[in-house]
Design a protein around this motif. Sequence first.
Motif, mmCIF file in Angstrom:
data_model
loop_
_atom_site.group_PDB
_atom_site.id
_atom_site.type_symbol
_atom_site.label_atom_id
_atom_site.label_comp_id
_atom_site.label_asym_id
_atom_site.label_seq_id
_atom_site.Cartn_x
_atom_site.Cartn_y
_atom_site.Cartn_z
ATOM 1 N N ILE A 60 1.025 -1.244 -0.211
ATOM 2 C CA ILE A 60 -0.122 -0.136 -0.193
ATOM 3 C C ILE A 60 0.731 1.339 0.456
ATOM 4 O O ILE A 60 0.310 2.737 -0.959
ATOM 5 N N PHE A 61 1.647 0.902 0.503
ATOM 6 C CA PHE A 61 2.490 2.269 0.561
ATOM 7 C C PHE A 61 2.981 3.080 -0.947
ATOM 8 O O PHE A 61 3.439 4.099 -0.901
ATOM 9 N N GLU A 62 3.808 1.619 -1.237
ATOM 10 C CA GLU A 62 4.196 1.465 -3.034
ATOM 11 C C GLU A 62 3.592 2.428 -3.811
ATOM 12 O O GLU A 62 3.351 3.311 -4.711
ATOM 13 N N LEU A 63 1.701 1.817 -3.764
ATOM 14 C CA LEU A 63 0.987 2.738 -4.205
ATOM 15 C C LEU A 63 0.921 3.591 -4.309
ATOM 16 O O LEU A 63 0.635 4.836 -5.070
ATOM 17 N N LYS A 64 1.174 4.330 -2.759
ATOM 18 C CA LYS A 64 0.440 6.096 -2.404
ATOM 19 C C LYS A 64 2.068 7.010 -3.046
ATOM 20 O O LYS A 64 1.712 7.440 -3.278
ATOM 21 N N ARG A 65 3.098 6.127 -3.180
ATOM 22 C CA ARG A 65 4.326 6.812 -3.874
ATOM 23 C C ARG A 65 3.694 6.857 -5.513
ATOM 24 O O ARG A 65 3.828 8.323 -6.140
ATOM 25 N N LYS A 66 2.690 6.079 -6.015
ATOM 26 C CA LYS A 66 2.924 5.623 -6.990
ATOM 27 C C LYS A 66 2.078 6.758 -7.726
ATOM 28 O O LYS A 66 1.745 7.754 -9.079
ATOM 29 N N LYS A 67 1.011 6.893 -6.687
ATOM 30 C CA LYS A 67 0.072 8.117 -6.653
ATOM 31 C C LYS A 67 0.116 9.821 -6.454
ATOM 32 O O LYS A 67 -0.264 10.194 -7.249
ATOM 33 N N MET A 68 1.181 9.858 -5.728
ATOM 34 C CA MET A 68 2.159 10.951 -5.716
ATOM 35 C C MET A 68 3.121 12.185 -7.110
ATOM 36 O O MET A 68 2.937 13.138 -7.272
ATOM 37 N N PHE A 69 3.511 10.666 -7.588
ATOM 38 C CA PHE A 69 4.347 10.942 -8.628
ATOM 39 C C PHE A 69 3.207 10.752 -10.349
ATOM 40 O O PHE A 69 3.963 11.919 -10.525
ATOM 41 N N GLU A 70 2.033 10.434 -9.633
ATOM 42 C CA GLU A 70 1.014 10.436 -10.851
ATOM 43 C C GLU A 70 0.223 12.157 -10.794
ATOM 44 O O GLU A 70 0.574 12.980 -11.840
ATOM 45 N N LYS A 71 0.464 11.964 -9.415
ATOM 46 C CA LYS A 71 -0.466 13.407 -9.435
ATOM 47 C C LYS A 71 0.977 15.137 -9.611
ATOM 48 O O LYS A 71 0.553 15.812 -10.860
ATOM 49 N N ARG A 72 2.577 14.379 -9.678
ATOM 50 C CA ARG A 72 3.012 15.501 -10.291
ATOM 51 C C ARG A 72 3.019 15.063 -11.315
ATOM 52 O O ARG A 72 3.427 16.456 -12.129
ATOM 53 N N LEU A 73 3.466 14.004 -12.161
ATOM 54 C CA LEU A 73 3.369 14.282 -13.166
ATOM 55 C C LEU A 73 2.309 15.270 -13.946
ATOM 56 O O LEU A 73 1.984 15.326 -14.873
ATOM 57 N N ASN A 74 0.982 15.090 -13.374
ATOM 58 C CA ASN A 74 0.468 15.890 -14.156
ATOM 59 C C ASN A 74 -0.115 17.618 -13.417
ATOM 60 O O ASN A 74 -0.672 17.590 -15.191
ATOM 61 N N GLN A 75 0.486 16.929 -13.114
ATOM 62 C CA GLN A 75 1.344 19.310 -12.970
ATOM 63 C C GLN A 75 1.462 19.395 -14.108
ATOM 64 O O GLN A 75 1.773 20.556 -14.599
ATOM 65 N N LEU A 76 2.978 18.486 -14.017
ATOM 66 C CA LEU A 76 3.763 18.630 -15.420
ATOM 67 C C LEU A 76 3.617 19.271 -16.233
ATOM 68 O O LEU A 76 3.692 20.069 -17.426
ATOM 69 N N TYR A 77 2.143 18.099 -16.712
ATOM 70 C CA TYR A 77 1.612 17.936 -18.057
ATOM 71 C C TYR A 77 0.902 19.402 -18.499
ATOM 72 O O TYR A 77 1.229 20.307 -19.420
ATOM 73 N N GLY A 78 0.051 20.084 -17.161
ATOM 74 C CA GLY A 78 -0.158 21.118 -17.309
ATOM 75 C C GLY A 78 0.681 21.997 -17.334
ATOM 76 O O GLY A 78 -0.196 24.039 -18.356
ATOM 77 N N GLN A 79 1.474 22.804 -16.613
ATOM 78 C CA GLN A 79 2.819 22.868 -16.835
ATOM 79 C C GLN A 79 3.672 23.608 -18.500
ATOM 80 O O GLN A 79 3.566 24.842 -19.142
#
Length: 225
Positions: free
Chosen positions: A54-73
């Motif tokens: 579950i911890f690793e999945l939380k890390r994945k979600k965090m990276f995914e959120k940051r990646l979506n922000q980069l897409y917008g930028q």
Amino acid sequence: AKKAPKPKISERINELKEAQEMLDKQEKHLEKKMKDAQREALKKSRAKNKRGAIFELKRKKMFEKRLNQLYGQRENVERLINAMEVVAFNKETIETMKKGKEALTQTIKEVDVDDVNELMDDINEQVSMADEIGEAMGQTLGNEEYDEDELEKELEDLQNEEMEAEMLKAPDVPLEQKEVKEEKEINKEEDAEILNELKSAPAAPTKKPKIADKELDAVTASLGI
């Protein structure tokens, strides 16, 4: 304090393109971390380590959120670059058009309309003179004239001479053949005269009618009558 010169729009575009490259690198880095976190989550799940998975999945979600922000930028940066390039192009076009307009204005000032009209009049005059010279050069030298009737008579004489020459070239009948033909004509005429005389002669004695008739038939046969 002295004001710093304003940066050129081309410099700002280059800076934005550098930022775009940096965002691309960050996106690839985050995509790799997401894959790594997903792989670790599966690995810990197989090892019955639920909390770790579950911890690793939380890390994945965090990276995914940051990646979506980069897409917008990155999308915003690309739009800004495109808008600035359009503006820069339009600015250069406007500057070029201004320079062209200034050059045109300056040229018009240097050209006098009256001078142009005078120039065109001079050119037309020179062209007219050149046409007159050409017509003069095309005239026939001398004043010699020819009588059309005399020329037609001369042509007719030439044609008659040609016909006479063609007739002289025709083959002549040999003299011997000509004499033989004339002799046959004479003999034929003489035989015809004899025949007429025989027909008009008085009747012969009755005892010799057959002989006279035979002679007359022989002469007639020889003449082909």
